[in-house]
Design an enzyme around this catalytic site. Structure first.
Site, PDB file in Angstrom:
ATOM      1  N   LYS A 121      10.185  -1.730  51.403  1.00 57.16           N
ATOM      2  CA  LYS A 121      11.088  -0.616  51.735  1.00 57.16           C
ATOM      3  C   LYS A 121      12.543  -1.096  51.764  1.00 57.16           C
ATOM      4  CE  LYS A 121      12.834   2.175  55.273  1.00 57.16           C
ATOM      5  NZ  LYS A 121      13.258   1.811  56.601  1.00 57.16           N
ATOM      6  N   ASP A 139      10.483   6.056  54.495  1.00 57.84           N
ATOM      7  CA  ASP A 139      10.534   5.765  55.932  1.00 57.84           C
ATOM      8  C   ASP A 139       9.675   6.801  56.667  1.00 57.84           C
ATOM      9  OD1 ASP A 139      11.980   8.115  55.974  1.00 57.84           O
ATOM     10  OD2 ASP A 139      13.642   7.302  57.154  1.00 57.84           O
TER      11      ASP A 139
END
Length: 216
Positions: A121, A139
Site C-alpha cells: 500500500k 486503505d
C-alpha cells in the site's frame, strides 16, 4: 442499475464532489511523502501532518535522517503509534536509499517494497502520488466503501484492490483512490454514518448493508 452503470455513477458523483483533489499527507518530494505514508499506518493523516514538520525540521532527506539515532526518531514520531517499528523502518530505509539508490526514492514497486517497513500500500501511494504511475492503494476507507457499494466481496484488501483495478479505468486510478478516501471520511464513515448524506451508498448500496442500516 447494472454494474457498469453503478461504476459510472460512482465516477461521475466523485468527479462532481472533488473536481480538484488535495493529497491528504503534507510533503514536498518523494522522500518526505514516503516517510509520511509510512507514519500513517494505523494513525490519522491529521496527526501525521502535525508530526512530520517536527521530524523534517531535523531531517528531510536520507543523509540527515541517518545522522539521527533510531531512538531520536522514535521520540519525535511517538504520537503516530507503532514508533519502535516505524523508527527502525525510517532509519533502515534511509540507509538503503543512500547505499543502493544514491539517496533517491526508487521509481518501481519492487524496489520500494524491498525497503524496511514499506508494504504494497505504501509503495502504491508513492508510485501514484510522487511519480504519477497508475496504482490503486486500498486503505480502510476504500475497503469499506467498495464493499458498501457492492463492487467487491470485501474479503480482504488484496481482493478489493484487484476488483477496483478491474472495474475502474486505469487512467482514473490515481484520482479515484483519493476521491474515495475523501468521500469515505466526509460522507460514508465507519462510525456516525448518516445514510441521508451518503448519496452513493443510498443509490447503489449493497442490499444487506442498507437493510442493516434501517434496522438500527
Amino acid at each position: 442499475m447494472n454494474k457498469q452503470e453503478r461504476v459510472t455513477f460512482v465516477i461521475n458523483t466523485l468527479k462532481e464532489l472533488y473536481p480538484t483533489i488535495p493529497i491528504p499527507l503534507d510533503h514536498k518530494d518523494p522522500y518526505t511523502l514516503l516517510i509520511a505514508v509510512l507514519l500513517s499506518a494505523q494513525c490519522t493523516d491529521v496527526r501525521v501532518n502535525q508530526i512530520t514538520p517536527l521530524l523534517f525540521a531535523k531531517a528531510d532527506n536520507p543523509y540527515d535522517m541517518v545522522k539521527l539515532s533510531v531512538d531520536e526518531i522514535k521520540e519525535i514520531i511517538r504520537p503516530c503509534g507503532l514508533s519502535p517499528m516505524k523508527s527502525k523502518g525510517i532509519y533502515g530505509l534511509s540507509q538503503i536509499l543512500i547505499e543502493k539508490h544514491n539517496g533517491q526514492v526508487p521509481q518501481s514497486f519492487e524496489a520500494l517494497e524491498e525497503l524496511p517497513a514499506v508494504g504494497h500500500k505504501t509503495a502504491s501511494v508513492v508510485m501514484s502520488q510522487a511519480f504519477g504511475v497508475p496504482a490503486f492503494p486500498v486503505d480502510t476507507h476504500i475497503h469499506r466503501l467498495m464493499y458498501r457499494w457492492n463492487l467487491t466481496n470485501g474479503k480482504n484488501v488484496v481482493q478489493t484492490e484487484k476488483d477496483a483495478k478491474r472495474i475502474f479505468p486505469e487512467e482514473l486510478w490515481n484520482e479515484l483512490h483519493l476521491q474515495i478516501i475523501w468521500y469515505g471520511r466526509e460522507y460514508s464513515p465507519a462510525r456516525g454514518w448518516d445514510l441521508e448524506k451518503d448519496i452513493i451508498t443510498k443509490t447503489i448500496g449493497r442490499k444487506s448493508i442498507l437493510d442493516d442500516y434501517f434496522k438500527k
